[in-house]
Enzyme design. Structure first.
Site, mmCIF file in Angstrom:
data_model
loop_
_atom_site.group_PDB
_atom_site.id
_atom_site.type_symbol
_atom_site.label_atom_id
_atom_site.label_comp_id
_atom_site.label_asym_id
_atom_site.label_seq_id
_atom_site.Cartn_x
_atom_site.Cartn_y
_atom_site.Cartn_z
ATOM 1 N N CYS A 125 -32.846 51.134 35.073
ATOM 2 C CA CYS A 125 -31.350 51.666 34.522
ATOM 3 C C CYS A 125 -31.706 52.905 33.148
ATOM 4 O O CYS A 125 -31.011 53.070 33.054
ATOM 5 C CB CYS A 125 -30.911 49.912 33.509
ATOM 6 S SG CYS A 125 -31.887 48.373 34.446
ATOM 7 N N ASP B 147 -34.991 43.014 32.780
ATOM 8 C CA ASP B 147 -34.763 41.325 32.739
ATOM 9 C C ASP B 147 -34.034 40.980 34.103
ATOM 10 O O ASP B 147 -35.387 40.118 34.617
ATOM 11 C CB ASP B 147 -33.443 40.765 32.239
ATOM 12 C CG ASP B 147 -33.042 41.172 30.887
ATOM 13 O OD1 ASP B 147 -33.131 41.499 29.828
ATOM 14 O OD2 ASP B 147 -31.638 40.817 30.405
ATOM 15 N N ASP C 160 -30.155 45.929 29.167
ATOM 16 C CA ASP C 160 -29.528 44.978 28.181
ATOM 17 C C ASP C 160 -29.764 44.838 27.503
ATOM 18 O O ASP C 160 -28.943 45.756 26.328
ATOM 19 C CB ASP C 160 -29.604 43.577 28.951
ATOM 20 C CG ASP C 160 -29.518 43.781 30.195
ATOM 21 O OD1 ASP C 160 -28.859 44.079 31.166
ATOM 22 O OD2 ASP C 160 -29.330 41.451 31.095
ATOM 23 N N GLU D 233 -33.436 33.880 30.201
ATOM 24 C CA GLU D 233 -32.089 34.368 31.475
ATOM 25 C C GLU D 233 -32.481 33.175 32.705
ATOM 26 O O GLU D 233 -33.753 32.785 32.771
ATOM 27 C CB GLU D 233 -31.335 35.425 31.719
ATOM 28 C CG GLU D 233 -31.161 36.181 30.609
ATOM 29 C CD GLU D 233 -30.519 37.439 31.181
ATOM 30 O OE1 GLU D 233 -30.237 38.308 29.819
ATOM 31 O OE2 GLU D 233 -30.823 37.797 32.077
ATOM 32 N N SER E 192 -28.153 35.660 32.716
ATOM 33 C CA SER E 192 -27.849 36.577 32.868
ATOM 34 C C SER E 192 -25.783 36.881 33.124
ATOM 35 O O SER E 192 -25.525 36.402 33.899
ATOM 36 C CB SER E 192 -28.560 37.244 35.056
ATOM 37 O OG SER E 192 -27.786 38.282 34.731
#
Length: 561
Positions: free
Chosen positions: A56, A88, A130, A451, A477
């Site tokens: 990411c 995550d 995130d 999550e 999530s």
């Protein structure tokens, strides 16, 4: 040394760079190659969340260089600095996942501290995974000096057995493999092809949801977030972002001028119209708090109820972020809401133009099917609802995009941590009609509000996502779909009603009435809680313990003031 501030644009950095008493500071800065001319220009902090632990953010070092080129071309002096990021996806299902939400606060704190310490005249914050997205924006709101956020962009979809796949497919394949529906060799083949390069998870999961929300909010340039991470156009977007921060400085446009109540309403509309992640509730509440804007959990339900669901995006729909880019991008969805007379069109954006002006420049690709016309929405109302009731007096969040339940009642299967629930799913102990309850995973109880994607994806992989409900004081999530209520508040660790539940208690989700209730009287819940004792905190020292002592309820954004 005389003050060489050009046109008064060094509103903040002159404290460090100008005057004879600043000679020691200048001497140290010149050791890095800066000269008097560079130090006379506005100093731009380039806050980077680059890290080598996930796709990411892996490309953000390159994008930061392009941002800095744009800053220099527009007459500024960039200074890049870094902060942390927690994936995550990598940490999901482990104790490490508890660090994810906590990292949002660390990111915001570290950018704020660096900005204040070095008196930057403006901030460009680069985000990817995130929590880096809201964390950067929270810091911009706190500093309230010219600033904007640039999202690194989405990953391209992978290809498996002739069709596109995302990381969601891998999580769900774990459940399918456990259920004997997929071999370990097939799972490894999928694993090897699901993530082909740099960029955040491809569906309308949390990263793409928040990136979209912040374009709607106006704190990211319209048209910037949709461009995929590896698209050659991303370099130009980054360069233009560097130029844009200088324009914000010249006009003295600050984040709180942009992050208004009207702008937050637009952001919520963007989430609702795209079937976005439930995490948006936590993050937008937190950002509104930092911007001094009154926003409550109930606003999400009210705004979603008057916003049509228009974008057919995963996990509830068919398409991914790159399909949206080819269809016309986020700007196209904004234009739909403008045409529907839903958008607060006069809200200012970082481009210096209103969001209405930006929306009118939308271009729609002929034949695209990602964003529905107003005459044919996926549903007439948006993808989020807020439920209350005797299990969630402060509220909980449910994503309704992608399923058709309006009411569900079943017996509780209660677990005091995610691992126990996941083991039960893998052992096939969860049956159709059950309501899975996972507690002590809230902001304080976790701590960190993990999550539950491992559990929800395993249920999907076993074919139970349409016949089982789940509620938790933890999070989900953005890749989660099905009848799943998260952020149940008050959480179990502080004695919320969810702590009183026992196996077999009948629980009802009533979407139409916005209720989440156990078939227990108020007296029975009170009696059970009177005998309840809070568990011992999982962490006694360090950042996890500090967070648990200071974090608020999820119903107000899990903020740490």
């Amino acid at each position: 040394m005389t003050d060489k501030t050009p046109n008064g644009l060094n509103r903040y950095s002159r404290v460090i760079t100008q005057g004879i008493d600043r000679a020691p500071a200048r001497a140290m800065l010149k050791a890095m190659g800066l000269d008097d001319e560079a130090l006379s220009r506005p100093i731009i902090g380039v806050a980077n969340t680059w890290i080598e632990t996930m796709p990411c953010n892996i490309h953000l070092r390159h994008l930061a260089e392009k941002v800095k080129e744009g800053v220099r071309a527009a007459g500024g002096t960039p200074m890049e600095f870094n902060t942390i990021a927690i994936s995550d996806g990598v940490t999901m299902g482990t104790e490490g996942m508890k660090t994810s939400l906590i990292s949002r606060e660390v990111i915001a704190d570290s950018i704020e501290l660096t900005g204040r310490g070095y008196f930057f005249d403006g901030i460009v914050a680069l985000s990817g995974c995130d929590k880096t997205i809201p964390g950067t924006v929270m810091a911009l709101a706190r500093l309230d000096r010219p600033g904007l956020m640039l999202y690194g962009g989405s990953i391209m979809p992978g290809t498996f057995q002739g069709h596109d796949v995302t990381i969601q497919d891998v999580f769900e394949a774990v459940g399918a493999c456990s259920a004997g529906k997929m071999s370990e060799a097939q799972l490894q083949d999928l694993e090897n092809h699901a993530c082909p390069g740099a960029g955040a998870c491809g569906g309308q999961f949390t990263a793409n949801t928040m990136a979209m929300a912040f374009e709607f909010l106006g704190i990211s340039p319209m048209g910037s977030a949709s461009v995929p991470a590896v698209d050659p156009q991303k370099d130009l977007v980054a360069f233009q972002t560097g130029e844009l921060i200088m324009n914000l400085i010249r006009k003295n446009i600050t984040p709180r001028m942009i992050m208004t109540r009207a702008a937050f309403e637009n952001a919520i509309m963007g989430v609702a119209a795209s079937g976005g992640s439930t995490n948006s509730v936590l993050h937008l509440l937190a950002c509104a708090h930092e911007a001094g804007v009154k926003l409550s959990i109930d606003d999400f339900d009210k705004i979603s109820a008057r916003t049509p669901l228009l974008a057919d995006l995963k996990p509830g729909g068919k398409y991914v972020a790159n399909d949206l880019y080819r269809a016309g991008g986020i700007r196209l969805l904004v234009k739909r809401l403008l045409d529907a007379k839903k958008l607060n069109e006069k809200a200012l954006t970082v481009t210096g133009r209103t969001i209405g002006e930006e929306a009118r420049e939308a271009s729609e690709t002929a034949g695209q099917k990602v964003v529905r016309p107003l005459s044919d929405p996926i549903t007439a109302t948006g993808g989020l609802v807020i439920l209350k009731g005797n299990l969630a007096p402060e509220g909980c969040v449910l994503k309704v995009a992608g399923h058709k339940f309006s009411k569900f009642t079943g017996p509780a299967k209660v677990f005091d941590c995610e691992e126990d629930a996941f083991a039960a799913v893998q052992a096939r102990r969860i049956k159709a009609g059950d309501v899975v309850v996972i507690r002590y995973e809230g902001p304080r109880g976790g701590p960190g509000m993990r999550e539950m994607l491992g559990v929800t994806a395993a249920l999907a992989g076993e074919g139970l996502v349409e016949s089982v409900a789940l509620l938790t004081d933890g999070r989900f999530s953005g890749a989660t779909h099905g009848l799943m209520a998260g952020h149940v508040a008050p959480e179990a660790f502080v004695g919320g009603p969810i702590a009183a539940l026992k196996n077999g208690d009948r629980i009802t989700f009533d979407i139409d009435k916005r209720r989440l209730d156990a078939a227990l009287s108020a007296a029975e819940i009170k009696s059970r809680l009177k005998k309840w004792k809070p568990p011992k905190p999982r962490y006694a020292t360090g950042v996890m313990a500090k967070y648990a002592r200071t974090v608020s309820s999820a119903s107000i954004g899990a903020i740490t003031n």
